[in-house]
Write an enzyme that holds these catalytic residues in place. Structure first.
Site, mmCIF file in Angstrom:
data_model
loop_
_atom_site.group_PDB
_atom_site.id
_atom_site.type_symbol
_atom_site.label_atom_id
_atom_site.label_comp_id
_atom_site.label_asym_id
_atom_site.label_seq_id
_atom_site.Cartn_x
_atom_site.Cartn_y
_atom_site.Cartn_z
ATOM 1 N N HIS A 267 -2.685 75.442 59.147
ATOM 2 C CA HIS A 267 -1.899 74.573 60.028
ATOM 3 C C HIS A 267 -1.757 75.196 61.417
ATOM 4 C CE1 HIS A 267 -1.203 72.307 56.438
ATOM 5 N NE2 HIS A 267 -0.448 73.242 55.891
ATOM 6 N N ASP A 318 -5.817 69.994 51.687
ATOM 7 C CA ASP A 318 -4.415 70.354 51.484
ATOM 8 C C ASP A 318 -3.719 69.592 50.350
ATOM 9 O OD1 ASP A 318 -1.864 71.318 51.751
ATOM 10 O OD2 ASP A 318 -1.615 70.842 53.858
HETATM 11 C C1 NGQ Z 1 2.641 73.830 49.668
HETATM 12 N N1 NGQ Z 1 2.239 72.311 51.501
HETATM 13 O O1 NGQ Z 1 2.751 75.017 49.401
HETATM 14 O O2 NGQ Z 1 2.146 73.042 48.843
HETATM 15 C C2 NGQ Z 1 3.124 73.342 50.992
HETATM 16 C C3 NGQ Z 1 4.519 72.820 50.884
HETATM 17 C C4 NGQ Z 1 5.970 74.743 51.556
HETATM 18 C C5 NGQ Z 1 2.110 72.160 52.813
HETATM 19 N N2 NGQ Z 1 2.716 73.015 53.577
HETATM 20 C C6 NGQ Z 1 5.529 73.839 50.454
HETATM 21 N N3 NGQ Z 1 1.399 71.186 53.325
HETATM 22 O O3 NGQ Z 1 5.344 74.833 52.603
HETATM 23 O O4 NGQ Z 1 6.974 75.423 51.338
HETATM 24 ZN ZN ZN Z 2 -0.845 74.076 51.913
#
Ligand code: NGQ
Ligand code: ZN
Length: 453
Positions: A267, A318
């Site tokens: 990101h 993702d």
């Molecule tokens: C994840 N996903 O780890 O799946 C994360 C969300 C977080 C994204 N950042 C959870 N798109 O960042 O704490």
């Molecule tokens: Zn992620």
């Protein structure tokens, strides 16, 4: 095996009449342009290198489209995360494998032949370790192997609930790991996959929120493979980072770790000018996930200044809400156009020419680095992966060279992919994965159980 391409995208550009031979170990033996077709050889019209998804959370494919209904007037990334945790809380190793197999089959069908799986769902519900600590990781490997996609598994460290060091919430118990435990999962998966050329292993650090960088020097020192981290995806994370460590996330990461081309900063949405320059200079890959970033309301990555500074990037699927490298690149470019009110916005300032061609090649290069692969594309010695495009799915006939990629990215309503080769074997033929029916049936059964239907 031998095949013949009327047009093919090689590392130095497009060529005509390319003879492609594949050795029995699944690598390209030779790639010869301006060749003559031999009798009995399969003739393909347009052949391009397949893409790499440098960031995936496979299990989240099990909730695609289920988080689009507003739960409260202030729905945000953080309320989405609560829904995502409900799924993460329930999923069994078998279900993980069924969902990942289906997802990886969709990836192949869309034109990806490599995925970096950012894997943090390690333990049983409740947080106990499985008898085999690498159980969930091995399931991901089984899935990749079953459908025939290249996998870079990133066993991911998750230590705490936030910058302030708060303990993990109940919903995060399955992620709880120490650097030692991640080291074990890395060695066990490496051992198990030593003879399996499609499967490899790197390292994930979940985020600056979930990992204290002071705990990881030994783990990092033991790594030659890629290291991935989520960073600066949401403004709230930037604010908390400034409050707790006195620096912005990417600024802090660059100052605390030896970030180089082995790193993938996933990101990296919210960057100051000096962070943009510093990140580009480090050689790290920006892991952009445009569809998910749009879906979650993350913000827009500052692509123009980053590429002007020579920064590298690749694409990741993702949350896997929709699988298409073509649409990832389209979403990336359109975000930049809407923001800058210009066209062909992703290209570096002085570069002229095809936007689609440039985006496609950048994503191949960034993806290769982020997946820790030495070579990629239509070149002798690289793993024999490629994608044969389906001209009937392009918006116009008779297209040539980069105009094909522009049309594929901006004008095709579905991935214009006909056949896909990975590791020297056809995995997709005529738009369909060779094991489509069995993989789909298992996925449907699993979703039915998970949704309690
Ligand atoms: C994840 N996903 O780890 O799946 C994360 C969300 C977080 C994204 N950042 C959870 N798109 O960042 O704490
Ligand atoms: Zn992620």
């Amino acid at each position: 095996m031998e095949l013949f391409a009327e047009q093919a995208l090689l590392p130095d550009g497009w060529h005509r009449n390319v003879r492609i031979t594949v050795s029995s170990d699944g690598r390209f033996e030779s790639i010869v342009p301006d060749a003559r077709i031999s009798a009995g050889v399969e003739r393909k019209t347009v052949v391009v290198p397949s893409q790499l998804s440098l960031h995936s959370h496979a299990f989240q494919r099990g909730m695609a489209g289920l988080a689009e209904s507003r739960q409260n007037p202030a729905d945000t990334f953080w309320t989405w995360r609560r829904l995502m945790y409900q799924l993460a809380h329930r999923i069994s190793p078998e279900q993980m494998q069924d969902i990942a197999s289906y997802l990886y089959m969709e990836m192949l069908t869309a034109g990806y032949t490599q995925v970096a799986e950012f894997h943090y769902l390690h333990h049983a519900p409740g947080g106990a370790t499985y008898g085999q600590v690498a159980e969930m990781s091995l399931r991901v490997g089984e899935a990749a192997q079953a459908v025939g996609i290249g996998l870079t598994l990133l066993p991911t460290l998750y230590e705490r609930g936030g910058f302030d060091g708060r303990p993990l919430q109940e919903a995060q118990e399955r992620f709880a790991t120490t650097p030692e435990l991640i080291g074990r999962i890395i060695s066990e998966t490496r051992l198990a996959w030593a003879e399996t050329p499609l499967l490899s292993v790197g390292l994930g650090l979940h985020s600056l929120r979930a990992v204290d960088l002071k705990t990881v020097p030994d783990l990092l020192a033991a790594q030659t493979a890629p290291v991935h981290i989520h960073v600066a995806e949401q403004q709230k994370e930037v604010e908390e980072c400034v409050a707790f460590v006195g620096a912005r996330p990417v600024e802090y990461l660059l100052s605390e770790a030896d970030v180089d081309e082995r790193w993938c900063l996933v990101h990296a949405t919210h960057l100051s000018d000096s962070e943009i320059a510093g990140m580009a200079r480090s050689g790290a890959v920006a892991g952009l996930c445009p569809i998910t970033e749009a879906n979650l309301g993350d913000g827009l990555f500052p692509l123009a200044p980053y590429v002007n500074d020579g920064g590298r990037f690749g694409i990741g699927s993702d949350s896997n809400v929709l699988i298409s490298p073509w649409e990832e690149l389209r979403t990336l470019e359109y975000g930049q156009r809407l923001f800058t009110q210009t066209r062909c916005a992703a290209l570096p300032a002085e570069t002229l020419g095809s936007t689609g061609g440039w985006l496609y090649r950048q994503a191949l290069d960034g993806g290769r680095w982020a997946c820790g692969l030495e070579s990629w594309g239509l070149v002798a010695g690289a793993r024999a992966d490629l994608c044969v495009l389906d001209e009937d799915l392009l918006p116009l006939p008779y297209l040539q060279d980069d105009a094909v990629l522009d049309a594929a990215i901006f004008g095709s309503r579905q991935p214009p992919v006909k056949d896909v080769l990975c590791g020297g074997q056809w995995r997709v033929r005529d738009g369909r994965h060779l094991n489509h029916d069995a993989v789909t049936a298992a996925f449907r059964r699993t979703v039915r159980t998970l949704l309690d239907l």
